[in-house]
Enzyme design. Sequence first.
Site, PDB file in Angstrom:
ATOM      1  N   GLU A 111       0.985  -1.107   0.106  1.00 33.24           N
ATOM      2  CA  GLU A 111       0.198  -0.422  -0.106  1.00 33.24           C
ATOM      3  C   GLU A 111       0.594   1.152  -0.127  1.00 33.24           C
ATOM      4  O   GLU A 111       1.865   0.944   0.104  1.00 33.24           O
ATOM      5  CB  GLU A 111      -1.095  -0.029   0.993  1.00 33.24           C
ATOM      6  CG  GLU A 111      -2.442  -0.909   1.536  1.00 33.24           C
ATOM      7  CD  GLU A 111      -3.581  -0.535   1.993  1.00 33.24           C
ATOM      8  OE1 GLU A 111      -4.247  -1.355   2.019  1.00 33.24           O
ATOM      9  OE2 GLU A 111      -3.286  -0.244   3.308  1.00 33.24           O
ATOM     10  N   ARG A 273      -1.490   9.167   1.307  1.00 31.91           N
ATOM     11  CA  ARG A 273      -2.239   9.477   1.355  1.00 31.91           C
ATOM     12  C   ARG A 273      -2.643  11.011   1.272  1.00 31.91           C
ATOM     13  O   ARG A 273      -3.980  11.139  -0.004  1.00 31.91           O
ATOM     14  CB  ARG A 273      -2.920   8.899   2.703  1.00 31.91           C
ATOM     15  CG  ARG A 273      -3.863   7.796   2.383  1.00 31.91           C
ATOM     16  CD  ARG A 273      -4.728   7.458   3.296  1.00 31.91           C
ATOM     17  NE  ARG A 273      -4.403   5.616   2.842  1.00 31.91           N
ATOM     18  CZ  ARG A 273      -5.141   5.136   3.731  1.00 31.91           C
ATOM     19  NH1 ARG A 273      -6.333   5.137   4.354  1.00 31.91           N
ATOM     20  NH2 ARG A 273      -4.761   3.694   3.334  1.00 31.91           N
TER      21      ARG A 273
END
Length: 513
Positions: A111, A273
């Site tokens: 991720e 993010r």
Amino acid sequence: MNQYDYVIVGSGIAGLYTALLAKEQGSVLIITKGSIGDCNTRHAQGGIAAAISKNDSPEIHFHDTIAAGDGLCDEEAVRILVDEASDRITDLVNFGVPFDTLNGEIALTMEAAHSVPRILHAGGDATGEHIEVTLSERVHDSKIQVLEDCLATEILVEKEQVSGVRALDCRTSSVEEFGCRSLILASGGAGQLYKFSTNSEIATGDGVALAFNAGAEIIDMEFFQFHPTALRLPGVTPFLISEAVRGEGGTLRNTEGHHFMPDYTPDGDLAPRDIVARSIVYEMERTGSDRVFIDATHLPHKVTTTRFPHIYRFCLDHGLNVTKGLVPVAPAAHYMMGGTKTNIWGETNIAGLFAVGETACTGVHGANRLASNSMIEVLVFSKRIIERIGKGAETKAPPVSRSVEVHHSLSWRQVPEVLPAPSFSTLQQLHWDKVGIIRDIESLTQVADIMAAWQKSLPQPVDRPTYELSNLILCGRLVTEAALLREESRGAHFRSDFPHSLPQWQRHIVLVK
Ligand code: SIN
């Protein structure tokens, strides 16, 4: 009043796992405002991070977590997280969580902002659901008492020590009190503050509101994480398109078909993010659109359907075939990094009051949470809470302090000339428009004034919806006031009027009643 050793508020991974450990030491009651399965855990797709592969180490996990946290992680808490993670994964395996495997080993995926694949998953993209169902079954087998439809409304404190909790039976509207030696808040975050959110309806900031009203310190509230990719379709509640889709090779394209992330950062689609979410906002503004697209058409069909069966099915049900076409996405509110301030044993500044999970702030996430670090944080710090209580911690309030802190109480605010009526939809629209991914003094001041005026004028809550609205207004005020105070940009907090990080702001904002 019924008396317990432990009362736990919330029934997600934090509440259930803590209860399973606590029952070895005494009597346990879980109270939850909906049914046991109403929680955010169930929606977690990507997985749970732990350095368990030969190519990984707690040291690398430590560095990735610190880098994502942008100068505000508590290093001691992060060290504990990465060192204790793999033992807690063993606990989950022993409880029966069916992690996906590859060639007989637990399968790991990548991720954003992780240096190596270290994300465990179950049922492809149904990790949270498998954890929640497994732990619920163990709680049921253990005969732990669970009171559903029971909303905690006030923490009872006597002589500076928690003595219990007051709660509302949402079915009968009767008020009950439960006495306890230790009260553990595990009730999740406040994602319902925002119009677009990946969170379930339960995420109304109840734990933070309870803790603040009881006199606990609340920290880092300006840092609210926006997930870059939630499905954006008219009339459809934002549905998470896991970061693991990009981890497996998916790419972001704008409405012109251009793969834009490499224009913003060398890390491209796998940047932290906050960077991806802001880049998407810029790209949407530039192209005059409310969405970008995720492209997974180049991935082998089988990878998409076996790794992401839920996403594949949900999209198909809405007329989109992920293997053949682009999927419209946009950022959505996802995770509250701030919360009730705890030390490395989950203790707050009130004796007998503990917090864990999204409602807590252990300092692990700093200004920006590394993907898939939240469920592992829950396991590590739940275990430490129970260990600490076993050693008799609840008899005195501990000193809890982060490296450098500034303390504030909520100050007087001007009543706006035009005051909209308080409602969920107005609150969510206001936060989305003015306290979202990009903020400035004007928009923040406007919302802070409205939240303060609403707080004053709101009648005493009487049922679940009115308590939830009141809790969200308080949380909204805490987020907005902290965002106003922090005159810089760092991690998930971006001020267009202060677009850079400043060394003098490498400190935490603590809000107290
Ligand atoms: C995701 O699957 O993208 C969410 C994982 C997380 O928020 O940790």
